[in-house]
Design a protein around this motif. Structure first.
Motif, mmCIF file in Angstrom:
data_model
loop_
_atom_site.group_PDB
_atom_site.id
_atom_site.type_symbol
_atom_site.label_atom_id
_atom_site.label_comp_id
_atom_site.label_asym_id
_atom_site.label_seq_id
_atom_site.Cartn_x
_atom_site.Cartn_y
_atom_site.Cartn_z
ATOM 1 N N ALA A 19 0.860 -1.190 0.000
ATOM 2 C CA ALA A 19 0.000 0.000 0.000
ATOM 3 C C ALA A 19 0.892 1.235 0.000
ATOM 4 N N ALA A 20 0.555 2.254 0.762
ATOM 5 C CA ALA A 20 1.349 3.484 0.743
ATOM 6 C C ALA A 20 2.647 3.274 1.509
ATOM 7 N N ASN A 63 -4.183 4.706 2.318
ATOM 8 C CA ASN A 63 -4.543 6.082 1.979
ATOM 9 C C ASN A 63 -5.880 6.079 1.257
ATOM 10 N N HIS A 64 -6.338 7.257 0.885
ATOM 11 C CA HIS A 64 -7.699 7.348 0.358
ATOM 12 C C HIS A 64 -7.886 6.509 -0.906
ATOM 13 N N ARG A 65 -6.853 6.446 -1.737
ATOM 14 C CA ARG A 65 -7.053 5.751 -3.005
ATOM 15 C C ARG A 65 -6.878 4.236 -2.876
ATOM 16 N N ASN A 66 -5.943 3.782 -2.040
ATOM 17 C CA ASN A 66 -5.704 2.339 -2.035
ATOM 18 C C ASN A 66 -6.595 1.581 -1.046
ATOM 19 N N PHE A 96 4.146 9.052 8.830
ATOM 20 C CA PHE A 96 3.193 9.737 7.942
ATOM 21 C C PHE A 96 1.816 9.905 8.581
ATOM 22 N N ASP A 98 0.229 12.038 10.271
ATOM 23 C CA ASP A 98 -0.583 13.245 10.094
ATOM 24 C C ASP A 98 -0.495 13.828 8.684
ATOM 25 N N CYS A 99 -0.166 12.998 7.727
ATOM 26 C CA CYS A 99 -0.221 13.464 6.344
ATOM 27 C C CYS A 99 -1.674 13.548 5.888
ATOM 28 N N TYR A 100 -1.945 14.498 4.986
ATOM 29 C CA TYR A 100 -3.344 14.728 4.615
ATOM 30 C C TYR A 100 -3.969 13.571 3.855
ATOM 31 N N ASN A 101 -3.152 12.767 3.199
ATOM 32 C CA ASN A 101 -3.748 11.728 2.349
ATOM 33 C C ASN A 101 -3.783 10.362 3.029
ATOM 34 N N MET A 102 -3.356 10.280 4.283
ATOM 35 C CA MET A 102 -3.280 8.973 4.926
ATOM 36 C C MET A 102 -4.509 8.717 5.803
#
Lengths: 148, 361, 122
Positions: A19-20, A63-66, A96, A98-102
């Motif tokens: 994944a990410a 993340n949002h996509r996976n 990661f 607090d990353c926006y995409n996680m």
């Protein structure tokens, strides 16, 4: 102890999804498959097909996509099945978080049975995690195929 | 009119460890168009780099990519050092070169193994990974980590390689080089490998230039572009020349990478021989970065570029990372157009040695 | 303060300058987008024989910028990325991901357009 229990513990097949992840754990997972570490001595075989697999090895966070892909792979696997989260990213998204995409660790999306910490997790730790998951497989379910 | 089909290739694919998705538009077995779908690994690292301070960022930047983590840290540290006006000690420059070449070695071994696996050459895959473990052992002995080294810091390197360990390192690498001598002819001369890779995915010199190819992809097309010739770290003091092939096909890219593995062994030996004495790190005290800069280093996959902008405070205003795979995606799309479906995974995609976590950050 | 030696250009000069660079054999390294006080700053990095050249473009909020993809094909990833992360308005893209190169509808729309912790951050 029946033949199912014995078979599940001795020959877990694995599907791996990255994944990410930064690839660190993914590469260590591949290393665990190769001669120095050699998971095949435990009957562990890496398969590309989730429908053949007993254990899902996840590296990297969701993340949002996976998230959809992770769920998809998990639901394609026949029961009984186990999930091993390899590396801190798969456990909790690590650095990661607090990353926006996680979304966070893989457990935000699918149930995780074994957490293997490390950045990157060492091959020995990955093998240990997979073997724990195999034990869980042997203990889970009834004697019938697909028991959950 | 022939029927068109769209095949989603990935994100979970047996030969491809990373979640790259390619939407392949096919006419029968031939690829007409390939469109990459990205975002499966996108985390938002560039924004996170604006939130942490510039020293913490070294450890964040290393986790951008597990395969070439050292190169990222090196590039970032060089950028910050140029902004705070710090001259790294000579010994640190040489140590950085050694680790950078070790990273290149393990990355190229990994790529060779994955390629062999993709070609269905299982025994070669195992052989290459066995050889790779020697290099991983050396990395672990000298840095303490296997994938994420954490050995590059602003102002130098985190730890020294004592001379006796350096000697042992060279002995171990000699052993790995000997083993590579057995493997390299197999991949280079083997009939099946040649049949599957020669004349496939050709990128001519002109096209490579136009599509912005970097690293081994560009060098296999006859462009002698190697960022190491800029002379960063200790590369200015070592003797080497970019390895160039003319054919521009997948086979040429294999040849370039195999030769680069030998070049890396040679560079490490040269660096060890000329290793200067002295300090391996300088304190950064209260220096703060100010201004903007562009730094470039040669990663295993090609040119890596960082754009760093600071405003005299602890936090950076902007860190932009342009990784080599980012630049090699347009050539990849060119290679895929017209390729047979069976060759997509094994040959075309792996011949650029993609690193998707680098692309998406 | 050490500044990049960048050539400041206006939006209307961009395509002309890019054409000249392409004819001269320059390679597009990448496009960097960054926030500035009033809008957005776009830097185009070019390389020729290991020398770098930078074009700097100051954009007001919501100002449109033409795509240089017809001249430099590799620009398409960087331009789509800037559209996604910064909300840059690029016109004339041949391959358009609709501002969703990396993120999906659930993620913040233009995550890098505002500094971290700023008001209005999603």
């Amino acid at each position: 102890m029946g033949v199912y229990r014995w078979a599940r513990q001795r020959s877990p097949w694995i599907v791996h999804f990255n994944a990410a992840s930064c690839n660190g754990c993914a590469i260590e997972f591949f290393t665990a498959m190769t001669p120095i570490y050699d998971t095949e001595r435990f009957g562990i075989i890496n398969t590309g097909n989730p429908k053949h697999a007993d254990i899902l090895v996840m590296t990297g966070g969701a993340n949002h996509r996976n998230a959809r892909v992770i769920k998809n792979i998990f639901w394609q696997m026949p029961a009984p099945k186990a999930v091993v989260a390899v590396g801190v990213c798969a456990c909790s998204a690590g650095i990661f978080h607090d990353c926006y995409n996680m979304l966070g660790g893989v457990d935000k999306v699918i149930p995780v049975d074994v957490y293997v910490p490390g950045c990157a997790a060492r091959p020995e730790a990955i093998i240990e995690g997979i073997l724990r998951a195999a034990e869980l497989l042997a203990e889970s379910g009834g004697e019938g195929v697909g028991g959950d | 009119m022939r029927q068109r089909t769209v095949i989603p290739f990935g994100p979970q694919h047996p030969v491809f460890p990373e979640p790259l998705q390619l939407k392949l538009h096919l006419e029968e077995e031939r690829v007409i168009e390939a469109i990459p779908v990205l975002g499966y690994v996108h985390r938002g690292l560039e924004k996170l780099a604006e939130q942490k301070d510039f020293v913490q960022n070294v450890f964040l930047i290393e986790r951008l990519c597990g395969i070439c983590s050292f190169m990222h840290a090196l590039c970032y540290c060089q950028g910050i050092e140029s902004l705070i006006g710090l001259q790294v000690p000579d010994r640190a420059r040489f140590l950085r070169t050694i680790w950078a070449e070790l990273a290149r070695l393990h990355s190229h071994h990994l790529w060779l193994g994955l390629l062999a696996d993709a070609l269905g050459f299982e025994s070669l895959f195992m052989q290459v990974f066995r050889n790779r473990e020697i290099i991983m052992d050396v990395i672990e002995a000298t840095t303490g980590g296997r994938m994420i080294f954490c050995s590059c810091l602003i102002g130098g390197v985190r730890r020294d390689i004592p001379n006796d360990l350096l000697k042992e390192t060279i002995a171990r690498l000699d052993q790995a080089e000997k083993l590579l001598d057995q493997i390299a002819p197999v991949i280079l001369a083997e009939y099946t490998v040649k049949e599957r890779t020669a004349n496939l995915g050709i990128v001519t010199k002109e096209q490579a230039r136009k599509l912005g190819a970097v690293g081994p992809v560009a060098r296999a097309s006859g462009i002698a572009m190697d960022m190491r010739t800029l002379g960063y770290a200790a590369y200015g003091d070592l003797d080497f020349a970019p390895i160039v092939e003319e054919a521009g096909d997948c086979y040429a890219r294999i040849v370039v990478r195999v030769k680069e593995m030998y070049q890396s062994f040679d560079l490490i030996k040269q660096a060890a021989k000329r290793m200067p004495k002295g300090e391996h790190a300088l304190p950064i005290k209260r220096l703060l970065p100010d201004g903007e800069t562009v730094v470039r280093v040669e990663q295993p996959r090609g040119e890596l570029m960082y754009y760093i902008r600071a405003n005299g405070s602890k936090k950076l205003e902007r860190v932009r990372v342009r990784t080599p795979t980012y630049a090699n995606i347009p050539p990849l799309l060119h290679m895929l157009t017209g390729a047979q479906l069976a060759n997509v995974a094994a040959v075309a995609v792996l011949s650029i040695d993609p690193c998707i976590s680098c692309v998406e950050r | 303060m050490r500044e990049l030696e960048a050539i400041e250009i206006g939006v209307d000069q961009l395509l002309g300058e890019a054409h000249l660079l392409a004819q001269d054999g320059w390679r597009l390294v990448t496009i960097t987008c960054a926030r500035s006080e009033d809008g957005c700053e776009v830097i185009y990095h070019f390389d020729k024989d290991l020398k770098l050249k930078h074009l700097r473009l100051q954009l007001a909020l919501e100002q449109e910028v033409p795509s240089i993809m017809p001249i430099f094909f590799p620009a398409y990833l960087a331009e789509n990325e800037a559209m996604n992360l910064y909300g840059l308005r690029v016109t004339g893209l041949n391959i358009d991901y609709g501002g969703r190169l990396f993120t999906t509808a659930e993620a913040p729309r233009h995550p890098m357009a505002r500094p971290a912790g700023a008001r209005g951050e999603e």
